[in-house]
Design a protein around this motif. Structure first.
Motif, short mmCIF file in Angstrom:
data_model
loop_
_atom_site.label_atom_id
_atom_site.label_comp_id
_atom_site.label_asym_id
_atom_site.label_seq_id
_atom_site.Cartn_x
_atom_site.Cartn_y
_atom_site.Cartn_z
N ASN A 106 10.28 -4.77 -4.14
CA ASN A 106 11.47 -4.04 -4.58
C ASN A 106 11.71 -4.13 -6.07
N LYS A 107 11.14 -5.14 -6.72
CA LYS A 107 11.29 -5.26 -8.17
C LYS A 107 10.50 -4.18 -8.88
N GLU A 108 9.30 -3.92 -8.39
CA GLU A 108 8.43 -2.94 -9.04
C GLU A 108 8.65 -1.54 -8.48
N MET A 109 9.10 -0.66 -9.32
CA MET A 109 9.41 0.70 -8.93
C MET A 109 8.20 1.41 -8.32
N ALA A 110 7.01 1.14 -8.84
CA ALA A 110 5.81 1.82 -8.35
C ALA A 110 5.50 1.42 -6.91
N ILE A 111 5.84 0.19 -6.51
CA ILE A 111 5.64 -0.23 -5.12
C ILE A 111 6.78 0.26 -4.25
N ARG A 112 7.97 0.16 -4.75
CA ARG A 112 9.16 0.51 -3.99
C ARG A 112 9.22 1.98 -3.62
N MET B 190 0.81 -1.21 0.00
CA MET B 190 0.00 0.00 0.00
C MET B 190 0.85 1.27 0.00
N ASN B 191 2.08 1.17 0.48
CA ASN B 191 2.92 2.36 0.52
C ASN B 191 4.39 1.97 0.46
N VAL B 192 5.26 2.95 0.60
CA VAL B 192 6.71 2.70 0.48
C VAL B 192 7.33 2.32 1.82
N ASN B 193 6.54 2.33 2.88
CA ASN B 193 7.08 2.08 4.21
C ASN B 193 7.46 0.61 4.38
N PRO B 194 8.23 0.28 5.43
CA PRO B 194 8.75 -1.08 5.62
C PRO B 194 7.65 -2.11 5.91
N MET B 195 7.99 -3.34 5.60
CA MET B 195 7.13 -4.48 5.89
C MET B 195 7.96 -5.51 6.65
N MET B 196 7.34 -6.21 7.59
CA MET B 196 8.05 -7.23 8.36
C MET B 196 7.27 -8.53 8.36
N ILE B 197 8.00 -9.65 8.23
CA ILE B 197 7.38 -10.96 8.43
C ILE B 197 8.15 -11.68 9.52
N TYR B 198 7.50 -12.66 10.13
CA TYR B 198 8.04 -13.42 11.25
C TYR B 198 8.37 -14.83 10.77
N PHE B 199 9.55 -15.31 11.12
CA PHE B 199 10.00 -16.59 10.59
C PHE B 199 8.94 -17.68 10.78
N GLY B 200 8.67 -18.42 9.71
CA GLY B 200 7.61 -19.42 9.73
C GLY B 200 6.28 -18.89 9.23
N GLN B 201 6.11 -17.58 9.19
CA GLN B 201 4.87 -17.00 8.67
C GLN B 201 4.66 -17.41 7.21
N GLU B 202 5.77 -17.42 6.45
CA GLU B 202 5.71 -17.77 5.04
C GLU B 202 5.43 -19.26 4.81
N LEU B 203 5.46 -20.03 5.90
CA LEU B 203 5.20 -21.47 5.82
C LEU B 203 3.87 -21.85 6.46
N ALA C 79 -9.30 -1.54 -3.10
CA ALA C 79 -8.60 -1.23 -4.35
C ALA C 79 -7.82 0.06 -4.21
N PHE C 80 -6.64 0.07 -4.83
CA PHE C 80 -5.80 1.27 -4.81
C PHE C 80 -4.86 1.26 -6.01
N LEU C 81 -4.29 2.41 -6.29
CA LEU C 81 -3.32 2.58 -7.37
C LEU C 81 -1.95 2.86 -6.79
N ARG C 82 -0.92 2.44 -7.51
CA ARG C 82 0.46 2.87 -7.25
C ARG C 82 1.03 3.36 -8.58
N LYS C 83 1.81 4.44 -8.54
CA LYS C 83 2.30 5.06 -9.77
C LYS C 83 3.70 5.59 -9.58
N LYS C 84 4.58 5.29 -10.53
CA LYS C 84 5.92 5.85 -10.56
C LYS C 84 6.35 5.98 -12.02
N ASP C 85 6.66 7.19 -12.43
CA ASP C 85 7.09 7.46 -13.81
C ASP C 85 6.08 6.86 -14.79
#
Length: 572
Positions: free
Chosen positions: A454-460, A380-393, A484-490
């Protein structure tokens, strides 16, 4: 010019991460249950964390804390078990600010060197290192046996005959023995403290109970709590200097950031004094505040100089409620609006060591139900995101580990092994071979989402536009279940829609003329790519027609439209 990086933090407890014991005993000792080590974070493990999409690793529980394990043969004073939570002890009851947890070392005598090597390996993997800084309280029997020459211990020169003195490091209850309202042993085994010190959760009496932070004592930053919280900051309190030196000690070892525990219990003036000093000595260090009072946010950003604050009371609580069907998706708009311009300073998360696991029966039960919340939280924004080990599993934390009990959380107090992480770690192989198909799919999704950040400039680093205000009366869009929301960069435009509903849907989203005017967008037909599925379609993006898409149950779409892919013959 180097692209700005979006911070993606992987929080992990080294004590639990590499432990391969599948037959842990509830409340077991380190001998019975085993323990993870610094060396478990091999270059391969760290590379996998990086490939997952993470940029930082928060190693939780690094600094030495009170424990029931006996390390006296290494010159470490034994703790009294009656004032230690769990066999392993709380990582937030610091026993020596200048040392690391001996549990985590293969060679206990060389434990600091093993941590320094971990810092180097982490940096070599392209990751940055975050550790805890616990400023409000310490273990009841604090004493540093590893402090540098010339360092005076906390409390060493205190006047214990007075309740408060700004030159003291602790608060005292003079001429009163500590008398906890629970059993603390007998004879030589009894825990004895005289005079009693104030307990960490601002308990200024000599009679803490089980609900208090009884294993800790409160540090004195010059606030006289018994006299209307008067602030005695001139001259600068002694504790300020000692805590500054501790921060300089760890930053000097190459630590890149500090997650600061319970910052609201420490005066904001201290943070505004100390953080700029650390940053002058070591540029680029990040300070993250664990904070729960939204009314205090600006004080700790502007006055305290923090880089980032926990967004627990706002976005986390709301997304949890939406996932569980107790709140509506349209409330996300009010949530971010309430931050009024400080959104980029907020650290988003769906799990950490204090919160219940998504997959636990206490939360969602099914980790896939929180997938749309992951998209919102991460993108949703450029601010940091955190996950906790095992969350992805999809770790469900359904073990009763000991002190922690069966509470939907992964224990921080016990020697234990985390089932999903143990399976993936596989003795250092870092293999998905032993995972269930559902676990493999969940991990794939997390990897995809975090990598896109980080791959997508509009999210990053792009701008954000909330679409909910123009879709409230839209019969093709359910504002209770979709966001729903938009992200835009260049030249990049992303149209992101998430579905919290338990059924597949077809939606039509209204995009207002204001978005086109604000970003100088053309109403056209785009050759668009849906980034999560890889599907490509011609999509009409216009303020005059609805933007249409199908979305799976508990799913999301991210449609990417680039201006160079516009079919200029089909102007709307």
């Amino acid at each position: 010019m180097k692209n700005k990086q979006k911070m993606i933090i992987y929080q992990v407890l080294p004590r639990l991460f590499g432990n391969q014991n599948s037959t842990c005993k509830s409340g077991g000792t380190i001998i019975e249950n085993g323990v993870g080590k610094f060396v478990d974070f091999t270059p391969k493990v760290l590379r996998e964390i990086r490939i997952l999409g993470c940029t930082h690793v928060w190693y939780t529980g690094v600094i030495e804390h009170a424990t029931q394990t006996d390390y006296t043969q290494y010159g470490i004073e034994k703790d009294n078990a009656f004032v230690v939570k769990g066999r392993a002890g709380s990582p937030y009851a610091i026993k020596d600010y200048y040392d690391v947890d001996p549990d985590l070392a293969v060679n206990v005598s060389g434990r600091m060197r093993e941590f320094e090597e971990l810092i180097d390996r982490t940096h070599d993997a392209g990751l940055k290192v975050i550790i805890d800084f616990v400023p409000n309280h310490v273990a009841r029997r604090y004493g540093s046996d590893a402090k540098p020459a010339g360092v005076v211990d906390l409390g060493e020169n205190d006047n214990t005959e007075v309740h408060f003195d700004s030159r003291n490091n602790f608060y005292y209850i003079p001429r009163q023995e500590l008398q906890p309202q629970f059993y603390v042993g007998e004879g030589d085994q009894k825990y004895y403290e005289y005079p009693a010190k104030a307990t960490g959760n601002d308990c200024f009496g000599a009679f803490p109970n089980r609900d208090d932070w009884y294993e800790t004592v409160k540090l004195n930053y010059g606030v006289d709590y018994l006299h209307d919280r008067l602030k005695r900051f001139d001259p600068i309190p002694d504790t300020w200097f000692k805590m500054r030196d501790i921060l300089l000690f760890w930053s000097g070892k190459g630590v890149d950031g500090f997650r600061c525990d319970m910052v609201e219990m420490v005066p904001v003036e201290f943070w505004g004094w100390v953080i700029p000093q650390i940053k002058r000595e070591h540029s680029g260090i990040d300070f993250i505040a664990e904070i729960y009072n939204p009314h205090e946010y600006r004080y700790y950003i502007e006055g305290g100089k923090f880089d980032y604050l926990y967004d627990k009371v706002g976005l986390y609580d709301l997304l949890r409620s939406i996932v569980n069907g107790h709140a509506a998706a349209f409330q996300i708009t009010r949530c971010w609006q309430s931050l009024d311009g400080i959104t980029t300073h907020m650290l988003n998360f769906l799990e950490n060591h204090d919160e219940q696991r998504i997959a636990s029966p206490n939360f969602a039960g099914d980790p896939f139900r929180a997938y749309p919340a992951l998209i919102v939280s991460a993108m949703m924004n450029v601010n940091p995101m955190m996950i906790y080990f095992g969350q992805e599993l999809g770790e469900s934390a359904t073990d009763a580990e000991g002190f922690s009990g069966l509470d939907g959380r992964t224990t921080i107090f016990d020697y234990w092994s985390v089932p999903t992480v143990r399976t993936w770690f596989a003795g250092g192989k870092c293999s998905v071979a032993g995972l269930t198909p559902e676990q493999k799919e969940l991990r794939r999704r997390y990897k995809q989402v975090l990598t896109l950040c980080n791959k997508e400039m509009a999210i990053r680093e792009g701008a954000f536009f909330d679409l909910m205000y123009v879709n409230g009366d839209n019969s093709d869009f359910d504002v209770r279940k979709q966001y729903a929301f938009l992200r835009k960069k260049d030249e990049d435009l992303l149209i992101i829609i998430v579905n919290f509903d338990d059924k597949d849907i077809q939606v039509g989203v209204r995009i207002p003329l204001h978005a086109f005017d604000l970003w100088n967008l053309a109403s056209r037909e785009y050759d668009a790519e849906e980034l999560l599925s890889g599907n490509r379609k011609h999509k009409v993006v216009s303020s005059e027609v609805l933007f249409r898409s199908s979305i799976k149950a508990y799913g999301a779409v991210i449609w990417k439209c680039k201006s160079e892919t516009i079919n200029r013959k089909k102007k709307i």
